[in-house]
Design a protein around this motif. Structure first.
Motif, PDB file in Angstrom:
ATOM      1  N   LEU A   5      -2.687  -3.801 -11.663  1.00  0.00           N
ATOM      2  CA  LEU A   5      -3.170  -3.843 -13.050  1.00  0.00           C
ATOM      3  C   LEU A   5      -3.572  -5.265 -13.437  1.00  0.00           C
ATOM      4  O   LEU A   5      -4.543  -5.458 -14.169  1.00  0.00           O
ATOM      5  CB  LEU A   5      -2.117  -3.288 -14.009  1.00  0.00           C
ATOM      6  N   THR A   6      -2.848  -6.246 -12.953  1.00  0.00           N
ATOM      7  CA  THR A   6      -3.205  -7.644 -13.204  1.00  0.00           C
ATOM      8  C   THR A   6      -4.565  -7.957 -12.586  1.00  0.00           C
ATOM      9  O   THR A   6      -5.396  -8.629 -13.199  1.00  0.00           O
ATOM     10  CB  THR A   6      -2.120  -8.592 -12.656  1.00  0.00           C
ATOM     11  N   LEU A   7      -4.810  -7.445 -11.390  1.00  0.00           N
ATOM     12  CA  LEU A   7      -6.115  -7.633 -10.758  1.00  0.00           C
ATOM     13  C   LEU A   7      -7.213  -6.969 -11.585  1.00  0.00           C
ATOM     14  O   LEU A   7      -8.253  -7.583 -11.857  1.00  0.00           O
ATOM     15  CB  LEU A   7      -6.121  -7.075  -9.333  1.00  0.00           C
TER      16      LEU A   7
ATOM     17  N   ILE B  88      -4.787   4.792  -5.797  1.00  0.00           N
ATOM     18  CA  ILE B  88      -3.992   4.930  -7.006  1.00  0.00           C
ATOM     19  C   ILE B  88      -4.930   5.136  -8.185  1.00  0.00           C
ATOM     20  O   ILE B  88      -5.940   4.445  -8.323  1.00  0.00           O
ATOM     21  CB  ILE B  88      -3.057   3.715  -7.237  1.00  0.00           C
ATOM     22  N   SER B  89      -4.599   6.119  -9.010  1.00  0.00           N
ATOM     23  CA  SER B  89      -5.367   6.373 -10.233  1.00  0.00           C
ATOM     24  C   SER B  89      -4.736   5.562 -11.356  1.00  0.00           C
ATOM     25  O   SER B  89      -3.550   5.708 -11.643  1.00  0.00           O
ATOM     26  CB  SER B  89      -5.325   7.853 -10.604  1.00  0.00           C
ATOM     27  N   LEU B  90      -5.538   4.709 -11.974  1.00  0.00           N
ATOM     28  CA  LEU B  90      -5.034   3.918 -13.093  1.00  0.00           C
ATOM     29  C   LEU B  90      -5.112   4.697 -14.401  1.00  0.00           C
ATOM     30  O   LEU B  90      -4.295   4.514 -15.284  1.00  0.00           O
ATOM     31  CB  LEU B  90      -5.808   2.604 -13.201  1.00  0.00           C
ATOM     32  N   ASN B  91      -6.141   5.536 -14.506  1.00  0.00           N
ATOM     33  CA  ASN B  91      -6.277   6.446 -15.649  1.00  0.00           C
ATOM     34  C   ASN B  91      -7.218   7.568 -15.215  1.00  0.00           C
ATOM     35  O   ASN B  91      -7.552   7.673 -14.034  1.00  0.00           O
ATOM     36  CB  ASN B  91      -6.761   5.706 -16.909  1.00  0.00           C
TER      37      ASN B  91
ATOM     38  N   VAL C  43       0.848  -1.199   0.000  1.00  0.00           N
ATOM     39  CA  VAL C  43       0.000   0.000   0.000  1.00  0.00           C
ATOM     40  C   VAL C  43       0.882   1.248   0.000  1.00  0.00           C
ATOM     41  O   VAL C  43       0.658   2.179  -0.771  1.00  0.00           O
ATOM     42  CB  VAL C  43      -0.980   0.001   1.198  1.00  0.00           C
ATOM     43  N   ARG C  44       1.898   1.258   0.831  1.00  0.00           N
ATOM     44  CA  ARG C  44       2.789   2.425   0.910  1.00  0.00           C
ATOM     45  C   ARG C  44       3.550   2.658  -0.387  1.00  0.00           C
ATOM     46  O   ARG C  44       3.761   3.802  -0.786  1.00  0.00           O
ATOM     47  CB  ARG C  44       3.786   2.248   2.046  1.00  0.00           C
ATOM     48  N   SER C  45       3.965   1.587  -1.040  1.00  0.00           N
ATOM     49  CA  SER C  45       4.799   1.747  -2.239  1.00  0.00           C
ATOM     50  C   SER C  45       4.024   2.278  -3.433  1.00  0.00           C
ATOM     51  O   SER C  45       4.595   2.942  -4.297  1.00  0.00           O
ATOM     52  CB  SER C  45       5.475   0.425  -2.607  1.00  0.00           C
ATOM     53  N   VAL C  46       2.732   2.027  -3.482  1.00  0.00           N
ATOM     54  CA  VAL C  46       1.981   2.346  -4.692  1.00  0.00           C
ATOM     55  C   VAL C  46       0.983   3.489  -4.523  1.00  0.00           C
ATOM     56  O   VAL C  46       0.571   4.102  -5.505  1.00  0.00           O
ATOM     57  CB  VAL C  46       1.286   1.064  -5.233  1.00  0.00           C
ATOM     58  N   SER C  47       0.606   3.810  -3.305  1.00  0.00           N
ATOM     59  CA  SER C  47      -0.415   4.840  -3.095  1.00  0.00           C
ATOM     60  C   SER C  47       0.070   6.213  -3.548  1.00  0.00           C
ATOM     61  O   SER C  47       1.198   6.611  -3.257  1.00  0.00           O
ATOM     62  CB  SER C  47      -0.804   4.907  -1.613  1.00  0.00           C
ATOM     63  N   GLU C  48      -0.803   6.933  -4.243  1.00  0.00           N
ATOM     64  CA  GLU C  48      -0.467   8.285  -4.692  1.00  0.00           C
ATOM     65  C   GLU C  48      -0.768   9.330  -3.617  1.00  0.00           C
ATOM     66  O   GLU C  48      -0.398  10.482  -3.752  1.00  0.00           O
ATOM     67  CB  GLU C  48      -1.215   8.622  -5.981  1.00  0.00           C
ATOM     68  N   ILE C  49      -1.448   8.916  -2.579  1.00  0.00           N
ATOM     69  CA  ILE C  49      -1.687   9.787  -1.430  1.00  0.00           C
ATOM     70  C   ILE C  49      -0.875   9.232  -0.260  1.00  0.00           C
ATOM     71  O   ILE C  49      -0.441   8.079  -0.291  1.00  0.00           O
ATOM     72  CB  ILE C  49      -3.186   9.859  -1.044  1.00  0.00           C
TER      73      ILE C  49
END
Length: 177
Positions: free
Chosen positions: A160-162, A56-59, A14-20
């Motif tokens: 993204l795989t999910l 996280i925003s994917l698009n 969660v920490r590595s990928v979150s944009e907030i």
């Protein structure tokens, strides 16, 4: 949802990928947990006591809200509430402790929640992906991938795989209708 055994790397993902800045309920492990919170790496000094939250925003149109569930058995009562409204989940596994993943998979299957499995590589994996698939008795249609939860790009690939898996399942249901 990101689920898995105690100390497998859910908070790290969660920490590595979150944009907030993620909301974290990490607390210092104390003597009270000795003999109860066993199995994680020997250097672990904190533990999640409720859940982690990130985004996280994917698009432009698709945002994932990330919830990292606590892995210890004493917190499993929270999971059913966290699963409410969940579209899908990542089961994060450590090949040193594959048995810690069975409860996660069982609960997701019980709730009918689609999931993928990500082997979190803290070092050289002890088992191949095929061995992991067999050990966890995963159906052939359940995606199983490698990751390093410490790396943003790797964690994003897992998510993204999910999303791709959920889209494929949705498309298959529409085609069958």
């Amino acid at each position: 949802m990101i689920v898995g055994g105690f100390g497998v790397g859910k908070t790290t993902m969660v920490r590595s990928v979150s944009e907030i800045r993620p909301l974290s309920t990490e607390e210092t492990m104390t003597q009270a947990g000795v003999g109860i919170d066993e199995g994680a790496s020997s250097g672990k000094t904190t533990t999640t006591v409720a859940f982690d939250f990130g985004r996280i925003s994917l698009n432009e149109h698709m945002v994932l809200y990330l919830f990292g569930a606590p892995g210890q058995e004493r917190f499993w009562f929270l999971w059913d509430r966290l699963f409410a409204g969940t579209l899908g989940a990542v089961v994060l596994v450590d090949t040193n402790r594959l048995a810690d993943s069975w409860y996660s998979i069982d609960r997701l299957e019980h709730h009918g929640t689609p999931f993928i499995v990500a082997r979190n590589n803290f070092g050289t994996p002890k088992h191949s992906l095929d061995q992991v698939r067999r050990a966890l008795d995963l159906a052939a249609d359940v995606p199983l991938i490698d990751c390093d939860a410490r790396r943003r790009d790797s964690s994003k690939t897992v998510l993204l795989t999910l999303v791709d898996h959920l889209f494929a399942l949705s498309s298959a249901r529409e085609t069958a209708s």
